[in-house]
Design a protein around this motif. Structure first.
Motif, short mmCIF file in Angstrom:
data_model
loop_
_atom_site.label_atom_id
_atom_site.label_comp_id
_atom_site.label_asym_id
_atom_site.label_seq_id
_atom_site.Cartn_x
_atom_site.Cartn_y
_atom_site.Cartn_z
N MET A 115 0.81 -1.22 0.00
CA MET A 115 0.00 0.00 0.00
C MET A 115 0.84 1.27 0.00
O MET A 115 0.30 2.38 0.03
CB MET A 115 -0.97 0.00 1.18
N PHE A 118 0.96 2.91 -5.64
CA PHE A 118 -0.29 2.78 -6.37
C PHE A 118 -0.32 1.47 -7.15
O PHE A 118 -1.38 0.89 -7.35
CB PHE A 118 -0.48 3.97 -7.30
N CYS A 121 -1.90 -1.24 -5.20
CA CYS A 121 -3.36 -1.14 -5.17
C CYS A 121 -3.95 -1.61 -6.50
O CYS A 121 -5.00 -2.27 -6.54
CB CYS A 121 -3.78 0.29 -4.89
N GLN A 160 -0.14 8.50 2.42
CA GLN A 160 -0.13 7.48 1.37
C GLN A 160 -1.03 6.30 1.72
O GLN A 160 -1.91 5.92 0.95
CB GLN A 160 1.30 6.98 1.16
N SER A 165 -3.90 5.46 -0.78
CA SER A 165 -4.03 4.06 -1.21
C SER A 165 -5.39 3.48 -0.84
O SER A 165 -5.99 2.71 -1.61
CB SER A 165 -2.91 3.22 -0.59
#
Length: 366
Positions: A115, A118, A121, A160, A165
């Protein structure tokens, strides 16, 4: 004249005590809610999840692992455990518990995720496209960082993981949400919020120019970093409220199937995530005032992600005085402006780095 000044001073003190302090506490530290939540004793409201699919991020954590066990004990069909760490131990514990109780073991999938990026994800989103149904998504993953660090994407790590995320995962999974035949309610996407937003809000002022997200991400160690968990969760709550509003509009236009988007406040508990606060006087006192058993927190989250359609856009809480209302700073005109700015800046970041999410934003533009 002296007497008049004394009377005026006394009147001022009385006014401060009667009005100023309560207003300050309501804004930054609504202790009654924290107290009532500590005393709350929720029970699981859904008897069976038979045939349903549940995805939990942070499934190796204190809340996520317990939530997974709750679903498993209530006949869930498929359980997807998502975490930066291997959830094999959580899976083994659930299987052992069910075997002891002579209950059916669900299909348990273990997906690891990064996570901090990007791309991590996006990989989760790709895996999820293979699911035939997805009834409940509970996004518990989060970090509590006491020293400022940056992710590979260039954001402070709390911003983040806890915000960007998590928001991205929500967007990628949104079009995939689909209730199983035995589920009487629309599928539910639940973000996790926290009381910590309140004391952090006074450091979340929006700049007149420049990036709002970058201002909160480009923080310093010390007081700002101490509030970074609450600030990142504040950003997430802004995003979740805007997402819920846009989902409602998209559903009304018939471009998105019925989906419930909400946030859930589990309350606080002493866990491996929060244990470092034991060494800090003020955080320890606050935690001790509000902390409750992690199992109760997990129960509150399970109920939040199992809610019916009337929970859409709300903050799900479990104690008697809960009003499902948003913090005062988010209700004001300035809060609405901040929400729009968070959405726009987040969209710009995602569309630049995650091309496939552009279609989701366009669907939500109706």
């Amino acid at each position: 004249m002296v007497t008049a000044w004394v009377i005026a001073a006394i009147a001022g003190v009385i006014a401060l005590l009667a009005y100023g302090i309560p207003l300050f506490l309501a804004e930054y530290f609504p202790w009654q809610s924290l107290r009532d939540q500590r005393l709350g004793k929720p029970t699981v409201t859904t008897k069976s999840y038979d045939g349903r699919t549940v995805l939990i991020t942070g499934a190796n954590g204190a809340f996520g692992s317990r939530a997974a066990s709750i679903f498993a004990l209530r006949d869930v069909d498929t359980l997807i455990l998502v975490d930066v760490m291997d959830c094999g131990g959580v899976k083994a514990q659930i299987e052992a518990e069910l075997t002891k109780l002579k209950q059916k073991t669900p299909t348990i999938l273990i997906w690891q995720i990064d996570m901090m990026t990007f791309a991590g994800c996006q990989e989760l989103g790709k895996k999820a496209r293979g699911l035939k149904k997805l009834d409940h998504v509970l996004l518990t993953a989060g970090i509590l960082s006491f020293a400022r660090r940056e992710s590979p994407e260039g954001w402070e790590t709390s911003v983040q993981v806890n915000f960007l995320s998590t928001a991205l995962i929500g967007l990628l999974l949104l079009p995939l949400l689909k209730s199983s035949p035995g589920n009487p309610n629309p599928p539910v996407l639940t973000f996790v919020t926290t009381f910590g937003i309140y004391p952090s809000s006074f450091t979340m002022g929006m700049p007149k120019s420049g990036s709002y997200l970058k201002r909160l991400s480009n923080n310093r160690d010390g007081m700002e970093q101490a509030h970074q968990y609450g600030r990142s969760k504040g950003l997430l709550l802004y995003f979740a409220r805007e997402l819920a509003s846009r989902v409602s509009a998209a559903q009304a236009k018939g471009v998105l199937r019925n989906v419930t988007v909400n946030s859930a406040d589990p309350g606080s508990a002493w866990t491996p995530l929060t244990n470092p606060n034991q060494a800090k006087l003020i955080p320890r006192l606050i935690m001790n005032f509000g902390a409750r058993d992690p199992q109760i927190c997990a129960t509150a989250l399970v109920n939040g992600v199992s809610a019916s359609a009337d929970a859409h856009g709300k903050i799900m809480q479990d104690f008697a005085t809960a009003t499902c209302s948003y913090p005062p700073f988010m209700v004001r005109k300035s809060g609405r402006a901040a929400q729009a700015r968070v959405w726009a800046e987040t969209r710009s970041e995602f569309e630049t780095k995650v091309p496939e999410v552009k279609a989701v934003f366009e669907m939500l533009d109706v």
